[in-house]
Motif scaffolding. Structure first.
Motif, short mmCIF file in Angstrom:
data_model
loop_
_atom_site.label_atom_id
_atom_site.label_comp_id
_atom_site.label_asym_id
_atom_site.label_seq_id
_atom_site.Cartn_x
_atom_site.Cartn_y
_atom_site.Cartn_z
N ILE A 76 38.72 13.94 42.51
CA ILE A 76 39.85 13.00 42.58
C ILE A 76 39.63 11.85 41.61
O ILE A 76 40.57 11.39 40.95
CB ILE A 76 40.01 12.47 44.03
CG1 ILE A 76 40.46 13.60 44.95
CG2 ILE A 76 41.00 11.31 44.08
CD1 ILE A 76 40.47 13.22 46.43
N ALA A 77 38.38 11.38 41.50
CA ALA A 77 38.08 10.28 40.58
C ALA A 77 38.44 10.64 39.14
O ALA A 77 38.92 9.79 38.37
CB ALA A 77 36.60 9.92 40.68
N LYS A 78 38.24 11.91 38.78
CA LYS A 78 38.59 12.34 37.41
C LYS A 78 40.11 12.43 37.23
O LYS A 78 40.62 12.19 36.14
CB LYS A 78 37.95 13.70 37.13
CG LYS A 78 36.43 13.65 37.01
CD LYS A 78 35.88 15.04 36.69
CE LYS A 78 34.36 15.00 36.57
NZ LYS A 78 33.79 16.34 36.28
N ALA A 79 40.83 12.79 38.30
CA ALA A 79 42.28 12.95 38.20
C ALA A 79 43.04 11.64 38.40
O ALA A 79 44.20 11.53 37.98
CB ALA A 79 42.75 13.97 39.23
N ALA A 80 42.40 10.66 39.01
CA ALA A 80 43.08 9.41 39.36
C ALA A 80 43.33 8.53 38.14
O ALA A 80 42.58 8.57 37.16
CB ALA A 80 42.26 8.64 40.39
N VAL A 81 44.38 7.74 38.23
CA VAL A 81 44.69 6.74 37.20
C VAL A 81 44.35 5.37 37.79
O VAL A 81 45.03 4.91 38.72
CB VAL A 81 46.18 6.78 36.81
CG1 VAL A 81 46.49 5.68 35.79
CG2 VAL A 81 46.56 8.15 36.27
N PRO A 82 43.30 4.70 37.30
CA PRO A 82 42.94 3.38 37.85
C PRO A 82 44.06 2.37 37.64
O PRO A 82 44.76 2.38 36.62
CB PRO A 82 41.69 3.01 37.06
CG PRO A 82 41.14 4.30 36.55
CD PRO A 82 42.34 5.16 36.29
N LEU A 83 44.22 1.49 38.63
CA LEU A 83 45.18 0.40 38.54
C LEU A 83 44.40 -0.89 38.38
O LEU A 83 43.65 -1.30 39.27
CB LEU A 83 46.04 0.34 39.81
CG LEU A 83 46.83 1.62 40.13
CD1 LEU A 83 47.51 1.51 41.50
CD2 LEU A 83 47.85 1.92 39.04
N THR A 84 44.56 -1.53 37.23
CA THR A 84 43.73 -2.69 36.89
C THR A 84 44.46 -4.02 37.01
O THR A 84 43.86 -5.07 36.82
CB THR A 84 43.21 -2.54 35.45
OG1 THR A 84 44.33 -2.58 34.55
CG2 THR A 84 42.45 -1.24 35.27
N GLY A 85 45.76 -3.96 37.30
CA GLY A 85 46.55 -5.19 37.32
C GLY A 85 47.23 -5.47 36.00
O GLY A 85 47.96 -6.46 35.86
N GLY A 86 47.03 -4.60 35.02
CA GLY A 86 47.63 -4.80 33.70
C GLY A 86 49.09 -4.41 33.66
O GLY A 86 49.62 -3.75 34.56
N ALA A 87 49.76 -4.79 32.58
CA ALA A 87 51.19 -4.56 32.44
C ALA A 87 51.53 -3.07 32.39
O ALA A 87 52.65 -2.67 32.74
CB ALA A 87 51.71 -5.25 31.17
N ASP A 88 50.57 -2.23 31.96
CA ASP A 88 50.83 -0.80 31.82
C ASP A 88 50.40 0.01 33.03
O ASP A 88 50.38 1.24 32.98
CB ASP A 88 50.12 -0.27 30.57
CG ASP A 88 50.68 -0.87 29.28
OD1 ASP A 88 51.89 -1.20 29.28
OD2 ASP A 88 49.93 -1.00 28.31
N ASP A 89 50.03 -0.67 34.11
CA ASP A 89 49.52 0.03 35.30
C ASP A 89 50.38 1.22 35.70
O ASP A 89 49.86 2.29 35.99
CB ASP A 89 49.44 -0.94 36.48
CG ASP A 89 48.03 -1.45 36.72
OD1 ASP A 89 47.11 -1.01 36.02
OD2 ASP A 89 47.86 -2.31 37.61
N TYR A 90 51.68 1.01 35.76
CA TYR A 90 52.55 2.03 36.35
C TYR A 90 53.31 2.86 35.33
O TYR A 90 54.26 3.56 35.69
CB TYR A 90 53.50 1.36 37.35
CG TYR A 90 52.76 0.79 38.52
CD1 TYR A 90 52.10 1.62 39.42
CD2 TYR A 90 52.64 -0.59 38.69
CE1 TYR A 90 51.38 1.10 40.49
CE2 TYR A 90 51.92 -1.11 39.77
CZ TYR A 90 51.30 -0.26 40.66
OH TYR A 90 50.57 -0.77 41.71
N THR A 91 52.86 2.82 34.08
CA THR A 91 53.49 3.68 33.08
C THR A 91 53.39 5.15 33.45
O THR A 91 54.39 5.88 33.34
CB THR A 91 52.88 3.41 31.70
OG1 THR A 91 53.15 2.04 31.33
CG2 THR A 91 53.47 4.34 30.65
N PRO A 92 52.24 5.66 33.92
CA PRO A 92 52.19 7.06 34.34
C PRO A 92 53.14 7.36 35.51
O PRO A 92 53.69 8.45 35.59
CB PRO A 92 50.73 7.26 34.76
CG PRO A 92 49.98 6.22 33.99
CD PRO A 92 50.89 5.03 33.95
#
Length: 447
Positions: free
Chosen positions: A12-28
């Protein structure tokens, strides 16, 4: 000894997209939404700041970048419509806090909290650059406002048809001896102590619809909007009456009626916004995971329950995206009993056999997981696991019985957003006002 993640957690860690608080967080996430017109955003509790804050961030991007033109929430139609008037610059409220004053009944913190104030303020500012028909609206989907909605129908008719208002008042007089107490009506009609008011409320909606064209052609500002608001209140009265009448017959029948109403209201809203704007309605929905995760993937579904997420998928197919939220531990705003004060409660660490515990094991503080991608992760997550649901009540002493159920996550949601440690939403006040006869929001399930 160093902690070693399980093979599944590592995958799951390899497939997950980390959310860092940046402006592009939710682009995926926006890429996954694609051309879909209806995005349903959940929450694992009714009192977590991060869930409200991140739903707002996602919604803002959907509005700005993908042209979404309505926000529909798990709230009563009249209370939310007051906010709608404010964000569309049609009401008398001077700021977002004042526009939320309709949300006074328990649990008022669901909508009277600082995160919602920030979003409503942003939406009003965003709308300032658009003509009236192009402004993004804010609407409620729920059905607890039986007596408030009757009052709103009467108020509308008094303005456009005084004789019709008198006839409506006579029909609604069926409820008079319950003293504006929906729970008293629920008991009396539900157990057969008195006759129901079903026929009267249906007759009133029919009378309103028969003169729809006449009412909407009146030379008044926002005539179509005003009629739509009144018509939805009349429909709500029908469904609320039925809901309270079935409340004592068991959870499944009342739950299904409520979620059917919310799904039908969403569809009515889609039609109205499309007609109003002359474009495709694109709606963001904010509700609890229990309402927007496909019920067919849960043990509740096996008992015969359906919900908004399931109905939206059945009606709109691939135009729908269902996004769940989860947390492992932290704090939450919730009450200990119905009508109780808002408390800042400690959320216990998730149970070992739960999805939440598995996501904690991943070792990423915040991440998005696309559940539509076929592969080993999706297949492994198909195993039934426990999932936590905290509503307006949180009872840690009965954690397993009160707050967990089994689900198949990839069938339930299209994507999952996990926030490992979360904080309590900040209410504008910690004590809700008396219900004034209306049943509390989310009664009796709590979500």
């Amino acid at each position: 000894m160093l902690h070693r993640a399980s093979p599944l957690a590592a995958a799951i860690a390899k497939a997950a997209v980390p959310l860092t608080g940046g402006a592009d967080d939710y682009t995926p996430l926006l890429d996954m939404v694609g051309e879909a017109n209806y995005v349903l955003l959940g929450e694992a509790t009714h009192g977590t700041h991060e869930f409200y804050e991140e739903r707002a961030r996602i919604t803002q991007r959907l509005i700005v970048e993908k042209g979404f033109n309505a926000v529909a929430v798990e709230a009563d139609w009249p209370d939310a419509y007051r906010v709608n008037r404010f964000v569309r610059d049609q009401g008398d409220d001077s700021d977002a806090v004042q526009s939320l004053q309709g949300f006074q009944r328990f649990p008022s913190w669901m909508w009277r909290n600082t995160a919602v104030v920030d979003f409503v303020t942003w939406l009003r500012s965003y709308n300032d650059g658009f003509e009236a028909d192009d402004k993004v609206g804010f609407y409620g989907l729920d059905l607890y406002s039986l007596f408030t909605s009757m009052d709103e129908v009467l108020r509308y008719l008094e303005q456009v048809d005084p004789a019709g208002a008198a006839a409506a008042k006579a029909r609604y007089a069926c409820f008079d001896h319950y003293q504006d107490d929906s729970e008293r009506y629920a008991y009396a009609a539900g157990v057969g102590v008195s006759e129901s008011c079903e026929g009267a409320v249906i007759a009133q909606l029919q009378a309103l619809q028969q003169r729809a064209l006449e009412y909407m052609q009146r030379d008044t500002a926002n005539a179509h909007d005003a009629y739509f608001y009144a018509q939805q209140n009349a429909r709500l009265v029908i469904n609320a009456e039925a809901y309270y009448r079935t409340m004592f017959r068991g959870r499944v029948s009342s739950w299904n009626l409520r979620d059917q109403h919310m799904a039908d209201t969403l569809d009515a809203l889609i039609g109205h916004v499309g007609a109003q704007t002359g474009t495709q309605a694109k709606v963001v929905v904010w509700e609890h995971n229990s309402h927007i995760g496909d019920a067919r993937a849960t043990e509740a579904g096996k008992l015969g329950e359906w919900n908004v997420g399931q109905l939206a998928r059945e009606r709109h197919g691939d135009q729908t995206r269902l996004i769940g939220f989860s947390t492992y531990d932290g704090t939450v705003t919730a009450a200990s009993e119905w009508g109780g004060r808002a408390e800042r409660k400690q959320v216990r660490a998730a149970l070992p056999d739960s999805y939440e515990a598995l996501f904690h094991d991943v070792g990423i503080e915040r991440f998005m997981l696309d559940l539509r991608i076929d592969g080993l992760v999706r297949a492994a997550l198909m195993e039934h696991r426990l999932q936590r649901a905290i509503g307006v009540l949180y009872v840690p002493k009965t954690e397993r019985q009160s707050h967990y159920f089994h689900a198949q996550l990839p069938r339930q949601f299209d994507a999952m957003l996990h926030f490992d440690r979360t904080t309590a939403v900040v209410p504008l006040e910690t004590v809700s006002k008396p219900t004034g006869g209306e049943a509390p929001e989310t009664y009796p399930e709590g979500v």
